[in-house]
Scaffold this motif. Structure first.
Motif, PDB file in Angstrom:
ATOM      1  N   GLU A 182       0.831  -1.205   0.000  1.00 10.02           N
ATOM      2  CA  GLU A 182       0.000   0.000   0.000  1.00 10.02           C
ATOM      3  C   GLU A 182       0.867   1.256   0.000  1.00 10.02           C
ATOM      4  OE1 GLU A 182      -3.245   2.199   2.842  1.00 10.02           O
ATOM      5  OE2 GLU A 182      -3.168   0.011   2.872  1.00 10.02           O
ATOM      6  N   GLN A 193      -1.256   3.750  -4.575  1.00  9.41           N
ATOM      7  CA  GLN A 193      -2.541   3.913  -5.252  1.00  9.41           C
ATOM      8  C   GLN A 193      -3.047   5.318  -4.926  1.00  9.41           C
ATOM      9  OE1 GLN A 193      -4.935   0.516  -5.133  1.00  9.41           O
ATOM     10  NE2 GLN A 193      -6.679   1.454  -6.108  1.00  9.41           N
ATOM     11  N   GLU A 211      -5.357   7.210  -6.153  1.00  9.91           N
ATOM     12  CA  GLU A 211      -6.811   7.324  -6.037  1.00  9.91           C
ATOM     13  C   GLU A 211      -7.403   5.953  -6.293  1.00  9.91           C
ATOM     14  OE1 GLU A 211      -7.723   8.788 -10.565  1.00  9.91           O
ATOM     15  OE2 GLU A 211      -7.241  10.297  -9.075  1.00  9.91           O
ATOM     16  N   PRO A 212      -8.681   5.738  -5.927  1.00  8.47           N
ATOM     17  CA  PRO A 212      -9.291   4.430  -6.205  1.00  8.47           C
ATOM     18  C   PRO A 212      -9.239   4.106  -7.701  1.00  8.47           C
ATOM     19  CG  PRO A 212     -10.680   5.702  -4.722  1.00  8.47           C
ATOM     20  CD  PRO A 212      -9.575   6.618  -5.174  1.00  8.47           C
ATOM     21  N   SER A 213      -8.947   2.883  -8.000  1.00  7.60           N
ATOM     22  CA  SER A 213      -8.851   2.392  -9.386  1.00  7.60           C
ATOM     23  C   SER A 213      -7.778   3.113 -10.189  1.00  7.60           C
ATOM     24  CB  SER A 213     -10.204   2.508 -10.089  1.00  7.60           C
ATOM     25  OG  SER A 213     -11.195   1.824  -9.369  1.00  7.60           O
ATOM     26  N   PHE A 214      -6.735   3.578  -9.523  1.00 12.84           N
ATOM     27  CA  PHE A 214      -5.662   4.330 -10.184  1.00 12.84           C
ATOM     28  C   PHE A 214      -5.024   3.536 -11.313  1.00 12.84           C
ATOM     29  CE2 PHE A 214      -1.018   5.182 -10.304  1.00 12.84           C
ATOM     30  CZ  PHE A 214      -1.067   6.443 -10.875  1.00 12.84           C
ATOM     31  N   PHE A 215      -4.778   2.253 -11.099  1.00 12.49           N
ATOM     32  CA  PHE A 215      -4.035   1.466 -12.078  1.00 12.49           C
ATOM     33  C   PHE A 215      -4.880   0.992 -13.264  1.00 12.49           C
ATOM     34  CE2 PHE A 215      -1.052   1.236  -8.537  1.00 12.49           C
ATOM     35  CZ  PHE A 215       0.081   1.631  -9.198  1.00 12.49           C
ATOM     36  N   TYR A 216      -6.164   1.345 -13.312  1.00 15.07           N
ATOM     37  CA  TYR A 216      -6.938   1.060 -14.526  1.00 15.07           C
ATOM     38  C   TYR A 216      -6.365   1.827 -15.711  1.00 15.07           C
ATOM     39  CZ  TYR A 216     -10.589  -1.527 -12.092  1.00 15.07           C
ATOM     40  OH  TYR A 216     -11.274  -2.458 -11.370  1.00 15.07           O
ATOM     41  N   SER A 261      -3.378   2.107 -16.428  1.00 15.59           N
ATOM     42  CA  SER A 261      -2.230   1.379 -16.988  1.00 15.59           C
ATOM     43  C   SER A 261      -2.655   0.441 -18.118  1.00 15.59           C
ATOM     44  CB  SER A 261      -1.490   0.607 -15.898  1.00 15.59           C
ATOM     45  OG  SER A 261      -2.264  -0.468 -15.423  1.00 15.59           O
ATOM     46  N   ARG A 301       2.179  -0.936 -15.343  1.00 12.28           N
ATOM     47  CA  ARG A 301       1.913  -0.294 -14.045  1.00 12.28           C
ATOM     48  C   ARG A 301       3.075   0.625 -13.652  1.00 12.28           C
ATOM     49  NH1 ARG A 301      -1.318  -3.212  -9.515  1.00 12.28           N
ATOM     50  NH2 ARG A 301      -3.225  -3.627 -10.676  1.00 12.28           N
ATOM     51  N   TRP A 330       2.938   3.728 -15.778  1.00 13.46           N
ATOM     52  CA  TRP A 330       1.801   4.565 -15.394  1.00 13.46           C
ATOM     53  C   TRP A 330       2.087   5.363 -14.117  1.00 13.46           C
ATOM     54  CZ3 TRP A 330      -2.067   6.527 -17.836  1.00 13.46           C
ATOM     55  CH2 TRP A 330      -3.160   7.037 -17.157  1.00 13.46           C
TER      56      TRP A 330
END
Length: 135
Positions: A41, A51, A53-58, A60, A110, A113
């Motif tokens: 984390e 991370q 923000e929520p869903s940050f790695f989408y 990528s 990732r 990104w």
């Protein structure tokens, strides 16, 4: 070029983009498939939250498309131009390369990104290095 302090170092090693002191992943080996997406984390050295923000790695996923294309082109060039295979064989080589290198493509994407949004901070790296020496 691949030394600490450069974005390429963080991208290719999967280390913290701020201090380059630790891997972002719980298991640095991308071929341990059940841990492929498992990340810490926060960085233990500089406390950077990975991370943002929520869903940050989408995001990528967009990078992974380009990285996948690069791997596919490389597979085609190697099989068709260098090894002289047929187009059908070159197509199979592309499919095999994308399957075999899928974990690497995911991790590279990732890493790229997060390095778009974060940069190396020399003061954080020094602070974490002095903290480790004091312990």
């Amino acid at each position: 070029m691949f030394k600490k302090g450069s974005k390429l170092y963080s991208i290719f090693t999967g280390s913290c983009p701020k201090c380059h002191q630790e891997s972002m992943y719980t298991n640095p080996n991308p071929y341990v498939l059940n841990k492929l997406f498992s990340m810490h984390e926060r960085c233990k050295h500089c406390n950077t939250k990975y991370q943002i923000e929520p869903s940050f790695f989408y995001g990528s996923m967009y990078v992974s498309y380009g990285v996948g294309i690069a791997f596919a082109v490389a597979a085609f060039v190697i099989s068709y131009l260098f090894l002289g295979s047929t187009l059908n064989t070159a197509f199979i080589a592309i499919i095999v390369a994308l399957i075999v290198f899928y974990p690497v493509i995911v991790r590279l994407s990732r890493n790229i990104w997060i390095n778009i949004f974060m940069s190396y901070d020399k003061s954080l790296a020094k602070k974490s290095a002095t903290k480790n020496n004091a312990i």
